[in-house]
Write a protein that holds these residues in place. Structure first.
Motif, PDB file in Angstrom:
ATOM      1  N   UNK A   1       0.837  -1.203   0.000  1.00  0.00           N
ATOM      2  CA  UNK A   1       0.000   0.000   0.000  1.00  0.00           C
ATOM      3  C   UNK A   1       0.871   1.252   0.000  1.00  0.00           C
ATOM      4  N   UNK A   2       2.005   1.210   0.696  1.00  0.00           N
ATOM      5  CA  UNK A   2       2.902   2.377   0.725  1.00  0.00           C
ATOM      6  C   UNK A   2       3.349   2.768  -0.682  1.00  0.00           C
ATOM      7  N   UNK A   3       3.491   1.776  -1.539  1.00  0.00           N
ATOM      8  CA  UNK A   3       3.948   2.055  -2.904  1.00  0.00           C
ATOM      9  C   UNK A   3       2.893   2.771  -3.734  1.00  0.00           C
ATOM     10  N   UNK A   4       1.629   2.400  -3.548  1.00  0.00           N
ATOM     11  CA  UNK A   4       0.575   2.946  -4.403  1.00  0.00           C
ATOM     12  C   UNK A   4      -0.173   4.104  -3.747  1.00  0.00           C
ATOM     13  N   UNK A   5      -0.197   4.154  -2.403  1.00  0.00           N
ATOM     14  CA  UNK A   5      -0.902   5.224  -1.694  1.00  0.00           C
ATOM     15  C   UNK A   5      -0.013   5.779  -0.582  1.00  0.00           C
ATOM     16  N   UNK A   6       1.057   6.466  -0.949  1.00  0.00           N
ATOM     17  CA  UNK A   6       2.017   6.929   0.064  1.00  0.00           C
ATOM     18  C   UNK A   6       1.458   8.049   0.944  1.00  0.00           C
ATOM     19  N   UNK A   7       1.882   8.040   2.200  1.00  0.00           N
ATOM     20  CA  UNK A   7       1.522   9.109   3.140  1.00  0.00           C
ATOM     21  C   UNK A   7       2.659   9.259   4.138  1.00  0.00           C
ATOM     22  N   UNK A   8       2.988  10.492   4.478  1.00  0.00           N
ATOM     23  CA  UNK A   8       4.131  10.741   5.366  1.00  0.00           C
ATOM     24  C   UNK A   8       3.727  10.827   6.826  1.00  0.00           C
ATOM     25  N   UNK A   9       2.448  11.040   7.106  1.00  0.00           N
ATOM     26  CA  UNK A   9       2.000  11.164   8.483  1.00  0.00           C
ATOM     27  C   UNK A   9       1.935  12.622   8.918  1.00  0.00           C
ATOM     28  N   UNK A  10       1.146  12.905   9.962  1.00  0.00           N
ATOM     29  CA  UNK A  10       0.937  14.297  10.373  1.00  0.00           C
ATOM     30  C   UNK A  10       2.197  14.997  10.867  1.00  0.00           C
ATOM     31  N   UNK A  11       3.139  14.262  11.466  1.00  0.00           N
ATOM     32  CA  UNK A  11       4.341  14.912  12.007  1.00  0.00           C
ATOM     33  C   UNK A  11       5.207  15.503  10.903  1.00  0.00           C
TER      34      UNK A  11
END
Length: 303
Positions: free
Chosen positions: A176-186
């Motif tokens: 999922x990280x590959x297709x829907x990346x997100x860095x997080x609120x911090x």
């Protein structure tokens, strides 16, 4: 090949394909070269295993067999660690659109604001920060200790089931990280809320978490939450007393992911879904193999 081997192979093909299509092959090669610490650790760990096999098993042949057997059993952990390190370096270079705006919007629609800030305003204190930081870091130890306990007590079938469940939820999350990346609120909006409860005595641990996370696109789903849900499920079914001992820590891990602003609340929900998928796949595999899914006798479960 074991199921987790197949999952790792499919994920590796996906990583290579995406790197080629994105013209980031140099970044892929750099991430592979960055796995040298894993090779060093494995090589160093094989020495005492070989020595133990030679000393207690009747010479060098047994030592070599023990090294091969140990390598076979720790392979899933090596897969997970290797892919985590690879994606930690690779995903920022792929430069895919971030999912953070949608995840942050979902949090705000539920809590009327950022989930981490919402939680800190209600339970935030220096003691809470210290406790939840410790809980968050415990995920590096507890799953390995629990699976080692199963293995050392000769519960090999249960060991295999737990390892498959954890590996499945982790590798599927990496996909999922590959297709829907997100860095997080911090990273996406900066550590706004954690300043409300900042204390210099906690700064080293918080900085260590920030350094480990970096700007990797690994927020959705939360692997911390997924692994904790899997471990709690199998502890409940195998060692009930151990389950009740770890439950407060497990709850602390789930809260810490949001409180420390490493994840959005929806990341935890997605982590629960990944855990359910891992448990389901391991249960199906156990039945196909012809042994009862993880469950010890009642008297043993109470220990």
């Amino acid at each position: 090949m074991r199921p987790e081997d197949c999952l790792a192979f499919v994920l590796l093909i996906g990583v290579i394909t995406l790197s080629v299509l994105s013209r980031e092959v140099p970044s892929l090669l750099d991430s592979l070269l960055g796995l040298w610490p894993v090779v060093v650790v494995l090589g160093s760990a094989s020495v005492p295993v070989y020595w133990y096999g030679c000393r207690h098993g009747g010479g060098r042949p047994h030592g070599r067999r023990l090294v091969r057997k140990t390598a076979r059993e720790v392979a899933p952990a090596v897969f997970c660690l290797s892919f985590y390190l690879m994606l930690h370096h690779l995903t920022p270079d792929l430069d895919r659109p971030l999912l953070d705006p949608r995840l942050s919007s979902l949090d705000r629609s539920i809590f009327g604001g950022d989930a981490g800030v919402w939680l800190q305003r209600r339970v935030g204190s220096d003691m809470t920060t210290a406790i939840l930081t410790g809980c968050y870091l415990s995920v590096a130890i507890v799953p390995a200790a629990y699976t080692a306990l199963l293995y050392l007590r000769s519960h090999y079938q249960h060991f295999r089931e737990v390892v498959l469940a954890v590996t499945t939820c982790m590798l599927s999350s990496y996909a999922v990280y590959l297709v829907s990346p997100a860095v997080g609120p911090h990273v996406y909006r900066g550590p706004v809320g954690v300043n409300l409860v900042s204390n210099e005595s906690h700064a080293p641990a918080l900085r260590m978490i920030a350094v480990i996370q970096g700007d990797a696109r690994d927020a959705f789903p939360s692997v911390h939450a997924a692994v904790v849900f899997v471990i709690l499920w199998y502890m409940f079914r195998t060692y009930r007393k151990l389950f009740w001992s770890f439950l407060p820590v497990g709850i602390g891990v789930v809260l810490a992911t949001v409180y420390l602003e490493v994840h959005y609340f929806i990341d935890v929900v997605a982590g629960a879904a990944a855990a359910a998928a891992g448990i389901l796949s391991a249960t199906v595999y156990a039945r196909i193999q012809g042994f009862e899914p993880a469950r010890l006798a009642p008297e043993r479960a109470r220990r």
